[in-house]
Design an enzyme around this catalytic site. Structure first.
Site, mmCIF file in Angstrom:
data_model
loop_
_atom_site.group_PDB
_atom_site.id
_atom_site.type_symbol
_atom_site.label_atom_id
_atom_site.label_comp_id
_atom_site.label_asym_id
_atom_site.label_seq_id
_atom_site.Cartn_x
_atom_site.Cartn_y
_atom_site.Cartn_z
ATOM 1 N N GLU A 94 -10.016 18.563 12.830
ATOM 2 C CA GLU A 94 -10.794 19.265 13.856
ATOM 3 C C GLU A 94 -9.989 19.497 15.125
ATOM 4 O O GLU A 94 -10.547 19.857 16.159
ATOM 5 C CB GLU A 94 -12.063 18.470 14.182
ATOM 6 C CG GLU A 94 -11.846 17.155 14.885
ATOM 7 C CD GLU A 94 -11.615 15.977 13.953
ATOM 8 O OE1 GLU A 94 -11.840 14.834 14.375
ATOM 9 O OE2 GLU A 94 -11.219 16.207 12.778
ATOM 10 N N ILE A 124 -12.628 18.959 18.588
ATOM 11 C CA ILE A 124 -14.090 19.003 18.577
ATOM 12 C C ILE A 124 -14.633 17.587 18.779
ATOM 13 O O ILE A 124 -14.229 16.649 18.079
ATOM 14 C CB ILE A 124 -14.616 19.579 17.248
ATOM 15 C CG1 ILE A 124 -14.095 21.009 17.050
ATOM 16 C CG2 ILE A 124 -16.147 19.556 17.214
ATOM 17 C CD1 ILE A 124 -14.499 21.636 15.737
#
Length: 296
Positions: free
Chosen positions: A216, A174
């Site tokens: 992430e 991300i």
């Protein structure tokens, strides 16, 4: 109207339950994500408080949790959970509640901790099944975990090399996730991780293995998939995530993801570590090249 107000469920609680009528061990909460993963709390009292305070029955020691955050009460043969006016809300199956009855398998989120409610017969068996599941699935995102990813990748690599079939690996990350946490808080960050994972899980094939690699960063194993097909899939996911309306606390949070792709072709020898490193290097190129892109 806030997300919490929009999703509030209201019922009526009957007071005055005889504590002696509660059968010990008939239901419990199991920690799926947060501190003390795997720990279970038996619901043995007619009223039990969850919160940050030292005096509560189920303590969740996190800043995002109120001192007296939620209450679980017994009503006939069922258990109900009520939010006690907490700062960050109580969620059941990712929906903010004021008060609702718990059903077997419900996921209860208090701050950054996720519990699973187990009830009915064979509680002990259900608990051990859940502990086994925790060895393969990430409690927050419901994607597979890193351990399962590595074991599966080793198996698929051996199969690919033995039979000369293509095997694709995708590493994804991300973009600017730290900024999301810093600007909107870690609860918002957790929300993004859950929502993005759910979106991806709906859009990968049944034979693909989607896993949380760490923080992430995620990975996806695509057996018998060539480079062109893998890139097409990643582009589809990239566009879906970019256009998705991720909303937390009435604020829309833009999210994009970078992808690194590599494919093993033929009987080429390759270790798990080298295969991951190859995909990771493509991911690094995507990040360095401006993010929100697929690099193969």
């Amino acid at each position: 109207m806030t997300e919490r107000e929009h999703q509030t469920v209201v019922t009526v609680v009957t007071k005055g339950v005889d504590e002696a009528a509660i059968e010990p061990g008939q239901a419990c909460l199991v920690v799926l994500y947060g501190q003390n993963i795997g720990k279970r709390y038996f619901l043995e009292r007619a009223e039990q408080i969850i919160g940050r305070s030292d005096s509560v029955h189920v303590q969740v020691d996190q800043e995002s949790v109120s001192r007296r955050h939620a209450e679980i009460t017994s009503h006939q043969s069922a258990w109900r959970i009520s939010d006690l006016g907490s700062t960050n809300g109580t969620f059941v199956n990712d929906k903010a509640i004021t008060q609702t009855e718990l059903r077997d398998g419900d996921l209860v989120r208090i701050g950054q901790t996720i519990f699973k409610y187990l009830s009915g017969t064979n509680i002990e068996n259900k608990y051990h099944e859940e502990i086994y599941r925790l060895t393969t699935v990430d409690g927050l995102t419901q994607a597979f975990n890193k351990r399962y990813l590595i074991e599966t990748l080793q198996r698929e690599l051996n199969r690919s090399i033995r039979y000369g079939r293509p095997l694709a690996l995708v590493m994804m990350d991300i973009d600017h996730f730290k900024k999301i946490n810093d600007s909107h808080g870690h609860l918002a960050g957790d929300h993004i991780l859950r929502e993005m994972s759910a979106l991806i899980l709906k859009n990968v094939r049944g034979e693909d293995v989607f896993a949380r690699y760490g923080g992430e960063e995620f990975a996806c194993i695509l057996p018998e998939t060539d480079l062109e097909s893998c890139v097409q899939m990643c582009e589809k996911l990239r566009r879906l995530i970019e256009s998705q309306a991720f909303v937390y606390g009435e604020k829309r949070i833009p999210v994009t993801v970078s992808f690194g792709v590599t494919v093993l072709v033929g009987s080429q020898e390759m270790s798990v570590q080298d295969f991951i490193a190859r995909a990771d290097s493509r991911l690094y190129e995507a990040k360095q090249g401006g993010r929100n892109r697929v690099i193969a």
